[in-house]
Design an enzyme around this catalytic site. Structure first.
Site, PDB file in Angstrom:
ATOM      1  N   ASP A 142     -23.054  26.018 -17.776  1.00 52.51           N
ATOM      2  CA  ASP A 142     -23.840  27.248 -17.762  1.00 52.51           C
ATOM      3  C   ASP A 142     -23.373  28.006 -16.517  1.00 52.51           C
ATOM      4  O   ASP A 142     -23.703  27.635 -15.394  1.00 52.51           O
ATOM      5  CB  ASP A 142     -25.331  26.884 -17.682  1.00 52.51           C
ATOM      6  CG  ASP A 142     -26.218  28.083 -17.339  1.00 52.51           C
ATOM      7  OD1 ASP A 142     -25.720  29.213 -17.336  1.00 52.51           O
ATOM      8  OD2 ASP A 142     -27.418  27.860 -17.075  1.00 52.51           O
ATOM      9  N   LYS A 179     -20.718  37.606 -11.976  1.00 50.98           N
ATOM     10  CA  LYS A 179     -20.955  37.736 -13.417  1.00 50.98           C
ATOM     11  C   LYS A 179     -21.348  39.179 -13.761  1.00 50.98           C
ATOM     12  O   LYS A 179     -21.247  39.595 -14.910  1.00 50.98           O
ATOM     13  CB  LYS A 179     -22.062  36.757 -13.811  1.00 50.98           C
ATOM     14  CG  LYS A 179     -22.234  36.540 -15.291  1.00 50.98           C
ATOM     15  CD  LYS A 179     -23.126  35.330 -15.526  1.00 50.98           C
ATOM     16  CE  LYS A 179     -23.601  35.211 -16.952  1.00 50.98           C
ATOM     17  NZ  LYS A 179     -24.513  34.070 -17.112  1.00 50.98           N
ATOM     18  N   GLU A 207     -25.920  31.970 -24.449  1.00 50.75           N
ATOM     19  CA  GLU A 207     -26.902  31.194 -23.681  1.00 50.75           C
ATOM     20  C   GLU A 207     -28.177  30.894 -24.476  1.00 50.75           C
ATOM     21  O   GLU A 207     -28.616  29.738 -24.516  1.00 50.75           O
ATOM     22  CB  GLU A 207     -27.207  31.918 -22.359  1.00 50.75           C
ATOM     23  CG  GLU A 207     -26.022  31.794 -21.412  1.00 50.75           C
ATOM     24  CD  GLU A 207     -25.996  32.789 -20.277  1.00 50.75           C
ATOM     25  OE1 GLU A 207     -26.968  33.538 -20.107  1.00 50.75           O
ATOM     26  OE2 GLU A 207     -24.968  32.826 -19.573  1.00 50.75           O
ATOM     27  N   ASP A 238     -34.722  34.530 -22.519  1.00 47.08           N
ATOM     28  CA  ASP A 238     -33.872  34.002 -21.443  1.00 47.08           C
ATOM     29  C   ASP A 238     -33.716  35.044 -20.340  1.00 47.08           C
ATOM     30  O   ASP A 238     -32.911  35.973 -20.455  1.00 47.08           O
ATOM     31  CB  ASP A 238     -32.515  33.612 -22.066  1.00 47.08           C
ATOM     32  CG  ASP A 238     -31.522  33.109 -21.031  1.00 47.08           C
ATOM     33  OD1 ASP A 238     -31.880  32.995 -19.846  1.00 47.08           O
ATOM     34  OD2 ASP A 238     -30.362  32.834 -21.417  1.00 47.08           O
TER      35      ASP A 238
END
Ligand code: AMP
Length: 618
Positions: free
Chosen positions: A10, A71, A176, A200
């Site tokens: 992850d 990211k 994810e 999420d």
């Protein structure tokens, strides 16, 4: 030798987590600090490169060269409004390179150096690979890496590139929320069909997915989200509020100091976390800027007020996702919360209220569920004894530009993957022998409002009157959600296949190969630096121990005065050598240690002293 293991990673905005399938279960692997998650941070110093906790530990003393949030940069253009907004709050420097690609500028080993976002991500991935290798005591070559469901084509491709640079065979890129749903569904093989919503909310992104879970089958019905909404935005809101409060009070501009900003930001993040369990907390920093301290009492209600519109944005996405799945709210059987920011009480309250007071599922660990699911998927791909089928979807519609600046959708969003769709186009003018194509992703009717993925030109079309040629355009999206487009002129019979050009600043094969070589070089340098620390430490301990013993022997008179003088001078020389040879190599340090190990005991033994090597180092 056991079977080679594949890991699940992850790769988070703020933290990353790695898991592996072992002994019929997933093991979330702890890092060298004993933590189950590792900061997605890389730092550069005059001497070395640090990744993870080591980078985080030194951030306040080295803010300009400690990189985080990468990211948020990967797969984006420098001029992207979100990049421009983030840059204002990052202490490190981001510059624009060819194709509007953002590059990160740091000082490393006293030289200016530019790194692509993929390269920084690859360093985090390499760290996660090393954590797994340390645990498994064997080399890891393959991995499943997760990305937000709402990541665009270029963000996915560049994450895959980062994996390659890290020396990993990226078996699959998975979304994810899908990974979290796999975690939820694993072990519930006997349960009836359930519709679950995965909510999420992580450090940098928000994803909502509706997934049907049924006896080992995971079918994504709809995804939605914001590739730029998460805990970091909540920190930013608090940071901006604190900066304004400070500036108003002291009539100054704290933003001028990268170090002060960094200190304040990390205190804001800490305060935000505690506001999830208490209703009031304080931010208290001594000598924050220009000698002024900063003290602020902040209540949960204030934090909620500062972020209310962002929380509301999450709920809008959930609403749309339920509509896209063609379900009503009451058909959602379970709501699974993942991502660290889903712990915020107001967020939980809003989700519960939206689903008319439905209890939220607490069965999965919000920090580990994604790596857990990725590790399960890696085990499936490695043909371990885990069985499940995952059907994911495209997060955004894909299409081509047609006359009038309109987007002709070829693959609508939420289409199950892999997919392969075809459409026909023609030439608008007589005797046209070339057609240019522009490929977009997005939901707006005008291409100008969507995201350009690439352009290409098809040449060699047989000259014909307008609208006669028939050109087939084929759009293919693989299981990773990665796109390729080709065009084929039926009329001329000539098959002319083209893949999308390198529009979004994606690295070329040569550039990636160079980065792979650099990554290996950096890894060796890091190892050398670590080895140097160990040898240098041994040498320093030896010298200090020898000095203590020599001084003791001298004061007790248990050593001949000339020998003592000789010994102390040898030790003083060694101390000076250590000061003068700050950047001595491992070999030089080892030689010096060996030289002392031969010389010192000889001097001691001339006067009744005899040590074993272990004793000398004590
Ligand atoms: P993730 O990307 O899932 O690792 O989430 C990291 C984000 O969750 C960071 O922005 C953290 O500040 C945030 N976070 C972690 N724990 C909490 C908490 N107890 N309350 C609020 N935010 C949290």
């Amino acid at each position: 030798m056991g079977k080679e293991k594949a890991i699940g990673i992850d790769l988070g905005t703020t933290y990353s987590c790695v898991g592996v399938w072992e002994n019929d279960r997933v093991e979330i692997i702890v890092n060298d600090q004993g933590n189950r998650t590792t900061p997605s941070m890389v730092a550069f110093t005059a001497k070395e490169r640090l990744v993870g906790d080591a980078a985080k530990f030194q951030i306040s003393s080295n803010p300009l060269n400690t990189i985080f949030d990468v990211k948020r940069l990967i797969g984006r253009q420098f001029t992207d409004s979100s990049v421009q907004a983030d840059m204002k709050l990052w202490p490190f420097r981001v510059v624009s390179q060819k194709n509007d690609k953002p590059m990160i500028e740091v000082r490393y080993k006293s030289k200016k150096k530019l790194f692509a976002p993929e390269e920084i991500s690859s360093m985090v991935l390499m760290k996660m690979k090393a954590i797994a290798e340390q645990y498994l005591q064997s080399e890891v070559k393959s991995a499943v890496i997760t990305v937000p469901a709402y990541f665009s084509d270029s963000q996915r491709k560049m994450t895959k590139d980062a994996g390659r640079i890290a020396g990993l065979n990226v078996m699959r890129i998975i979304n994810e929320p899908t990974a979290a749903a796999i975690t939820y569904g694993f072990g519930r093989a006997k349960e009836e069909k359930k519709h679950i919503l995965v909510f999420d909310l992580g450090g940098g992104t928000f994803d909502a997915s509706i997934i049907v879970v049924r006896k080992g089958l995971f079918e994504v019905k709809a995804v939605g989200g914001e590739a730029h909404l998460g805990g970091e935005d909540f920190d930013n809101r608090m940071l901006t509020y604190c900066v304004q409060t400070f500036n108003n009070k002291y009539k100054t501009n704290l933003s001028r100091s990268a170090k002060a900003l960094r200190r304040l930001r990390s205190e804001c993040e800490r305060a935000k976390r505690s506001l999830s369990s208490v209703v009031e907390t304080v931010i208290d920093i001594d000598g924050l800027y220009e000698g002024h301290d900063f003290f602020l009492k902040i209540r949960r209600a204030k934090f909620e007020e500062l972020n209310f519109d962002l929380f509301d944005q999450c709920m809008e996405v959930v609403k749309k996702c339920v509509e896209d799945a063609k379900l009503s709210k009451c058909q959602i059987d379970d709501i699974v919360l993942v991502g660290g920011s889903s712990r915020i009480p107001k967020v939980q309250e809003m989700v519960r209220d939206f689903f008319d007071g439905k209890e939220l599922c607490r069965a999965v660990n919000p920090d580990e569920a994604i790596a857990y699911g990725a590790a399960l998927q890696a085990a499936v791909l490695k043909k371990e004894e885990v069985h499940m089928v995952i059907v994911d979807v495209t997060p955004l519609s894909l299409g081509i530009a047609v006359s009038g600046g309109l987007m002709a959708v070829v693959v609508p969003r939420n289409t199950p993957l892999p997919t392969w769709k075809e459409t026909s186009v023609t030439t608008p003018h007589d005797d046209q022998i070339a057609v240019s194509f522009e490929v977009y992703e997005g939901e707006r009717p005008l291409v100008a409002d969507n995201n350009l993925l690439g352009k290409f030109v098809l040449t060699g079309i047989r000259a014909a009157p307008a609208r006669v040629p028939s050109i087939k355009v084929c759009v293919e999206v693989d299981e990773d959600g990665i796109l390729s487009v080709s065009a084929h002129d039926k009329g001329s019979g000539a098959s002319n296949e083209i893949t999308i050009a390198n529009e979004g600043g994606r690295l070329s094969i040569q550039e990636i190969d160079k980065m792979i070589a650099d990554a290996e070089k950096f890894r060796r340098e890091d190892e050398e630096e670590r080895e140097k620390h160990v040898v240098k430490n041994a040498l320093e301990c030896y010298v200090s121990n020898m000095r203590k013993r020599a001084m003791k022997a001298k004061s007790e008179g248990s050593m001949d005065a000339d020998v003592a003088k000789d010994l102390i001078s040898t030790i003083t020389d060694a101390e000076e050598w250590l000061d003068d040879n700050y950047s001595a190599t491992v070999v030089e340090l080892q030689d010096k240690l060996r030289e002392l190990e031969l010389k010192c005991p000889r001097l001691f033994s001339s006067k009744r002293f005899k040590f074993t090597k272990a004793e000398e180092r004590k």
